[in-house]
Design an enzyme around this catalytic site. Structure first.
Site, PDB file in Angstrom:
ATOM      1  N   ILE A  12       0.886  -1.379  -0.012  1.00  0.00           N
ATOM      2  CA  ILE A  12      -0.063  -0.029   0.035  1.00  0.00           C
ATOM      3  C   ILE A  12       0.718   1.372   0.145  1.00  0.00           C
ATOM      4  CG2 ILE A  12      -0.393   0.001   2.563  1.00  0.00           C
ATOM      5  CD1 ILE A  12      -3.502   0.740   1.457  1.00  0.00           C
ATOM      6  N   ASN A  25      -3.957   1.699  15.155  1.00  0.00           N
ATOM      7  CA  ASN A  25      -4.328   1.390  16.253  1.00  0.00           C
ATOM      8  C   ASN A  25      -4.868   2.809  16.992  1.00  0.00           C
ATOM      9  OD1 ASN A  25      -2.456   2.010  18.404  1.00  0.00           O
ATOM     10  ND2 ASN A  25      -0.940   0.832  17.080  1.00  0.00           N
ATOM     11  N   GLY A  33       2.869  -4.072  10.819  1.00  0.00           N
ATOM     12  CA  GLY A  33       1.983  -4.336   9.798  1.00  0.00           C
ATOM     13  C   GLY A  33       1.937  -3.209   8.790  1.00  0.00           C
ATOM     14  N   ASP A  35       0.624  -0.375   9.115  1.00  0.00           N
ATOM     15  CA  ASP A  35       1.112   0.822  10.194  1.00  0.00           C
ATOM     16  C   ASP A  35       2.493   1.120  10.189  1.00  0.00           C
ATOM     17  OD1 ASP A  35       0.431   2.930  11.779  1.00  0.00           O
ATOM     18  OD2 ASP A  35      -0.317   1.779  13.616  1.00  0.00           O
ATOM     19  N   SER A 123      -7.845  -5.120   9.736  1.00  0.00           N
ATOM     20  CA  SER A 123      -8.035  -5.962  10.879  1.00  0.00           C
ATOM     21  C   SER A 123      -7.496  -7.606  10.167  1.00  0.00           C
ATOM     22  CB  SER A 123      -9.599  -6.132  11.152  1.00  0.00           C
ATOM     23  OG  SER A 123      -9.841  -4.826  11.877  1.00  0.00           O
ATOM     24  N   THR A 124      -7.275  -7.717   9.114  1.00  0.00           N
ATOM     25  CA  THR A 124      -7.052  -9.218   8.603  1.00  0.00           C
ATOM     26  C   THR A 124      -5.429  -9.625   9.357  1.00  0.00           C
ATOM     27  OG1 THR A 124      -6.338  -8.713   6.706  1.00  0.00           O
ATOM     28  CG2 THR A 124      -8.550  -9.175   6.997  1.00  0.00           C
ATOM     29  N   GLY A 125      -4.670  -8.866   9.791  1.00  0.00           N
ATOM     30  CA  GLY A 125      -3.261  -9.240  10.171  1.00  0.00           C
ATOM     31  C   GLY A 125      -3.208  -9.341  11.594  1.00  0.00           C
TER      32      GLY A 125
HETATM   33  N1  AR6 Z   1       0.759  -3.052   2.237  1.00  0.00           N
HETATM   34  C1  AR6 Z   1      -0.729  -3.745   2.136  1.00  0.00           C
HETATM   35  N2  AR6 Z   1      -1.083  -4.416   2.890  1.00  0.00           N
HETATM   36  C2  AR6 Z   1      -0.168  -5.007   3.805  1.00  0.00           C
HETATM   37  C3  AR6 Z   1       0.929  -4.602   4.209  1.00  0.00           C
HETATM   38  C4  AR6 Z   1       1.352  -3.485   3.067  1.00  0.00           C
HETATM   39  N3  AR6 Z   1       2.680  -2.945   3.144  1.00  0.00           N
HETATM   40  N4  AR6 Z   1       1.453  -4.917   5.177  1.00  0.00           N
HETATM   41  C5  AR6 Z   1       0.804  -5.670   5.618  1.00  0.00           C
HETATM   42  N5  AR6 Z   1      -0.420  -5.990   5.059  1.00  0.00           N
HETATM   43  P1  AR6 Z   1      -2.199  -5.241   9.941  1.00  0.00           P
HETATM   44  P2  AR6 Z   1      -4.814  -5.187  11.325  1.00  0.00           P
HETATM   45  C6  AR6 Z   1      -1.564  -6.610   4.948  1.00  0.00           C
HETATM   46  O1  AR6 Z   1      -1.642  -6.261  10.848  1.00  0.00           O
HETATM   47  O2  AR6 Z   1      -4.857  -6.514  11.306  1.00  0.00           O
HETATM   48  C7  AR6 Z   1      -0.463  -2.690  13.789  1.00  0.00           C
HETATM   49  O3  AR6 Z   1       0.444  -2.858  14.866  1.00  0.00           O
HETATM   50  C8  AR6 Z   1      -1.723  -7.792   6.094  1.00  0.00           C
HETATM   51  O4  AR6 Z   1      -0.926  -9.017   5.554  1.00  0.00           O
HETATM   52  O5  AR6 Z   1      -1.412  -4.305   8.994  1.00  0.00           O
HETATM   53  O6  AR6 Z   1      -5.847  -4.188  11.309  1.00  0.00           O
HETATM   54  C9  AR6 Z   1      -1.455  -1.296  14.139  1.00  0.00           C
HETATM   55  O7  AR6 Z   1      -0.621  -0.543  14.748  1.00  0.00           O
HETATM   56  C10 AR6 Z   1      -3.197  -8.019   6.556  1.00  0.00           C
HETATM   57  O8  AR6 Z   1      -3.626  -8.753   5.595  1.00  0.00           O
HETATM   58  O9  AR6 Z   1      -3.500  -4.607  10.439  1.00  0.00           O
HETATM   59  C11 AR6 Z   1      -2.557  -2.174  14.890  1.00  0.00           C
HETATM   60  O10 AR6 Z   1      -2.058  -2.328  16.321  1.00  0.00           O
HETATM   61  C12 AR6 Z   1      -3.506  -6.540   6.366  1.00  0.00           C
HETATM   62  O11 AR6 Z   1      -2.730  -5.728   5.607  1.00  0.00           O
HETATM   63  C13 AR6 Z   1      -2.698  -3.473  14.211  1.00  0.00           C
HETATM   64  O12 AR6 Z   1      -1.419  -3.681  13.541  1.00  0.00           O
HETATM   65  C14 AR6 Z   1      -3.981  -5.965   7.529  1.00  0.00           C
HETATM   66  O13 AR6 Z   1      -2.864  -6.312   8.489  1.00  0.00           O
HETATM   67  C15 AR6 Z   1      -3.599  -3.443  13.170  1.00  0.00           C
HETATM   68  O14 AR6 Z   1      -4.069  -4.938  12.668  1.00  0.00           O
END
Ligand code: AR6
Length: 171
Positions: A12, A25, A33, A35, A123-125
């Site tokens: 992204i 968050n 992730g 963020d 939310s999927t990570g």
């Molecule tokens: N580009 C696109 N998608 C991505 C990328 C990227 N660079 N990196 C990971 N993903 P997550 P959440 C995907 O964990 O579940 C953080 O610590 C990943 O594979 O980023 O909403 C925040 O500060 C997954 O499918 O977000 C919060 O504490 C999706 O993006 C917490 O994580 C979301 O994964 C939020 O958790």
């Protein structure tokens, strides 16, 4: 006019769109992730604006389901729209909060005048939401949103996430 929905597999932080959405968050002060990648590549200007938001509008943090914009710093996009997805719970249906992330991020995009917005699968990570369910919620929320945004791009990080969104969008 109905919003055009596109899917891409990728990162992204590399998207050339008006706004990218951060799966943040409540603290708005960074994490892992998406963020982590956004703050790492976007540079310190994003965090500086997040700190100001915490000092002014959101002293308790950004509530789950809400959205707020900052600069995109060094990223190719103009803005980052931060939203806080719900942590998936097996005992409680939090779907409305996940849908709200998309609806509220698009409302912020409208306020900014953004025509193109890229979303991750919120939310999927780290927050453990099952991908297929998250895809249905995300696509339904975007299709039903009353928005002037012309293009919504879902940026899926790996082939599996792309395939799940593709089958939810195209059957
Ligand atoms: N580009 C696109 N998608 C991505 C990328 C990227 N660079 N990196 C990971 N993903 P997550 P959440 C995907 O964990 O579940 C953080 O610590 C990943 O594979 O980023 O909403 C925040 O500060 C997954 O499918 O977000 C919060 O504490 C999706 O993006 C917490 O994580 C979301 O994964 C939020 O958790």
């Amino acid at each position: 006019m109905r919003v055009r929905i596109n899917l891409v597999q990728g990162d992204i932080t590399e998207q050339r769109v008006d706004a990218i959405v951060n799966a943040a968050n409540s603290s708005l002060l960074g994490g892992g992730g998406v963020d982590g990648a956004i703050h790492r590549k976007g540079g310190p200007e994003i965090l500086a604006e997040c700190r100001k938001l915490r000092a002014s509008t959101y002293p308790q943090g950004l509530p789950t389901g809400q959205a707020v914009a900052t600069t995109a710093g060094l990223l190719p996009a103009r803005w980052v729209i931060h939203t806080v997805g719900p942590v998936h719970s097996p005992d409680e249906d939090r779907s409305h909060l996940l849908a709200a992330c998309y609806t509220n991020a698009l409302a912020v995009a409208d306020e900014l005048g953004a025509a193109s917005v890229a979303f991750p699968a919120v939310s999927t990570g780290i927050f453990c939401w099952p991908m297929a369910d998250a895809a249905e919620i995300a696509l339904t929320a975007v299709r039903q949103a009353a928005t002037r945004v012309a293009e919504v791009r879902f940026v899926l990080f790996d082939a599996r996430a792309y395939a799940v969104f593709d089958s939810a969008l195209n059957g």
